[in-house]
Design a protein around this motif. Sequence first.
Motif, short mmCIF file in Angstrom:
data_model
loop_
_atom_site.label_atom_id
_atom_site.label_comp_id
_atom_site.label_asym_id
_atom_site.label_seq_id
_atom_site.Cartn_x
_atom_site.Cartn_y
_atom_site.Cartn_z
N GLU A 71 -14.64 -6.40 -7.24
CA GLU A 71 -13.45 -6.39 -6.40
C GLU A 71 -12.31 -7.15 -7.09
O GLU A 71 -12.55 -8.16 -7.74
CB GLU A 71 -13.72 -7.07 -5.06
CG GLU A 71 -14.74 -6.36 -4.21
CD GLU A 71 -14.97 -7.08 -2.90
OE1 GLU A 71 -14.40 -6.63 -1.89
OE2 GLU A 71 -15.71 -8.07 -2.91
N ALA A 72 -11.10 -6.64 -6.90
CA ALA A 72 -9.90 -7.33 -7.38
C ALA A 72 -8.88 -7.33 -6.25
O ALA A 72 -8.74 -6.33 -5.53
CB ALA A 72 -9.33 -6.62 -8.61
N PHE A 73 -8.19 -8.44 -6.08
CA PHE A 73 -7.16 -8.58 -5.06
C PHE A 73 -5.84 -8.86 -5.76
O PHE A 73 -5.76 -9.75 -6.60
CB PHE A 73 -7.50 -9.73 -4.11
CG PHE A 73 -8.74 -9.49 -3.30
CD1 PHE A 73 -8.66 -8.96 -2.02
CD2 PHE A 73 -9.99 -9.77 -3.82
CE1 PHE A 73 -9.81 -8.73 -1.28
CE2 PHE A 73 -11.15 -9.55 -3.09
CZ PHE A 73 -11.05 -9.03 -1.81
N PHE A 74 -4.82 -8.09 -5.42
CA PHE A 74 -3.50 -8.25 -5.98
C PHE A 74 -2.55 -8.65 -4.86
O PHE A 74 -2.38 -7.91 -3.90
CB PHE A 74 -3.03 -6.94 -6.64
CG PHE A 74 -3.94 -6.49 -7.75
CD1 PHE A 74 -3.75 -6.94 -9.04
CD2 PHE A 74 -5.01 -5.64 -7.49
CE1 PHE A 74 -4.59 -6.53 -10.07
CE2 PHE A 74 -5.86 -5.23 -8.51
CZ PHE A 74 -5.64 -5.67 -9.80
N LEU A 75 -1.93 -9.82 -4.99
CA LEU A 75 -1.09 -10.38 -3.94
C LEU A 75 0.38 -10.25 -4.31
O LEU A 75 0.78 -10.60 -5.42
CB LEU A 75 -1.43 -11.86 -3.71
CG LEU A 75 -0.53 -12.63 -2.75
CD1 LEU A 75 -0.67 -12.09 -1.33
CD2 LEU A 75 -0.85 -14.11 -2.79
N ASN A 76 1.19 -9.76 -3.35
CA ASN A 76 2.64 -9.79 -3.48
C ASN A 76 3.08 -11.12 -2.88
O ASN A 76 3.04 -11.30 -1.67
CB ASN A 76 3.27 -8.61 -2.73
CG ASN A 76 4.77 -8.61 -2.82
OD1 ASN A 76 5.41 -9.65 -2.85
ND2 ASN A 76 5.34 -7.41 -2.87
N ASP A 77 3.49 -12.06 -3.72
CA ASP A 77 3.79 -13.41 -3.22
C ASP A 77 5.09 -13.48 -2.43
O ASP A 77 5.36 -14.48 -1.78
CB ASP A 77 3.76 -14.45 -4.34
CG ASP A 77 4.79 -14.19 -5.42
OD1 ASP A 77 5.43 -13.13 -5.41
OD2 ASP A 77 4.95 -15.07 -6.29
N THR A 78 5.88 -12.40 -2.43
CA THR A 78 7.10 -12.37 -1.63
C THR A 78 6.81 -11.92 -0.21
O THR A 78 7.22 -12.57 0.75
CB THR A 78 8.14 -11.43 -2.27
OG1 THR A 78 8.41 -11.87 -3.61
CG2 THR A 78 9.44 -11.42 -1.47
N THR A 79 6.09 -10.82 -0.07
CA THR A 79 5.82 -10.25 1.26
C THR A 79 4.49 -10.70 1.83
O THR A 79 4.19 -10.46 2.99
CB THR A 79 5.82 -8.72 1.21
OG1 THR A 79 4.71 -8.29 0.41
CG2 THR A 79 7.12 -8.17 0.65
N LYS A 80 3.64 -11.32 0.99
CA LYS A 80 2.29 -11.74 1.36
C LYS A 80 1.35 -10.56 1.63
O LYS A 80 0.26 -10.72 2.14
CB LYS A 80 2.28 -12.69 2.57
CG LYS A 80 3.16 -13.90 2.39
CD LYS A 80 2.77 -14.71 1.17
CE LYS A 80 3.66 -15.94 1.06
NZ LYS A 80 3.76 -16.47 -0.25
N GLN A 81 1.78 -9.35 1.28
CA GLN A 81 0.89 -8.19 1.37
C GLN A 81 -0.03 -8.21 0.15
O GLN A 81 0.30 -8.78 -0.89
CB GLN A 81 1.69 -6.89 1.37
CG GLN A 81 2.54 -6.71 2.60
CD GLN A 81 3.38 -5.45 2.49
OE1 GLN A 81 4.05 -5.23 1.49
NE2 GLN A 81 3.35 -4.63 3.53
N TYR A 82 -1.20 -7.58 0.30
CA TYR A 82 -2.11 -7.53 -0.83
C TYR A 82 -2.77 -6.16 -0.91
O TYR A 82 -2.84 -5.42 0.05
CB TYR A 82 -3.17 -8.64 -0.75
CG TYR A 82 -4.21 -8.44 0.32
CD1 TYR A 82 -5.41 -7.80 0.03
CD2 TYR A 82 -4.00 -8.88 1.62
CE1 TYR A 82 -6.38 -7.61 0.99
CE2 TYR A 82 -4.97 -8.70 2.59
CZ TYR A 82 -6.15 -8.07 2.27
OH TYR A 82 -7.10 -7.86 3.24
N LEU A 83 -3.24 -5.88 -2.11
CA LEU A 83 -4.00 -4.66 -2.37
C LEU A 83 -5.39 -5.09 -2.80
O LEU A 83 -5.54 -5.94 -3.69
CB LEU A 83 -3.34 -3.85 -3.49
CG LEU A 83 -4.14 -2.67 -4.03
CD1 LEU A 83 -4.28 -1.59 -2.96
CD2 LEU A 83 -3.49 -2.11 -5.28
#
Length: 82
Positions: A63-75
Amino acid sequence: MDFKIEYTWDGFPVRHEPVCVRLSPCEQGVKMEVSAPLFNDPPSPLGEPGKPFSELWNYEVVEAFFLNDTTKQYLEVELCPS
């Protein structure tokens, strides 16, 4: 960018070759390559390769988690051998 997974989620060293994950740019965005030992326990699910599969975390996955540190959304990306 290369990563090695050498410890379990709770801080213990893995008892096998480390899992290696490589992220690199490509025309479509980002390419993720994984090199890991295969334990086949449990065997891979019967779903169609490349298609979504419910509860994939119950199988052998990376598993890999990618975080958008601006919107706090993640993939969340889960890969299972096929």
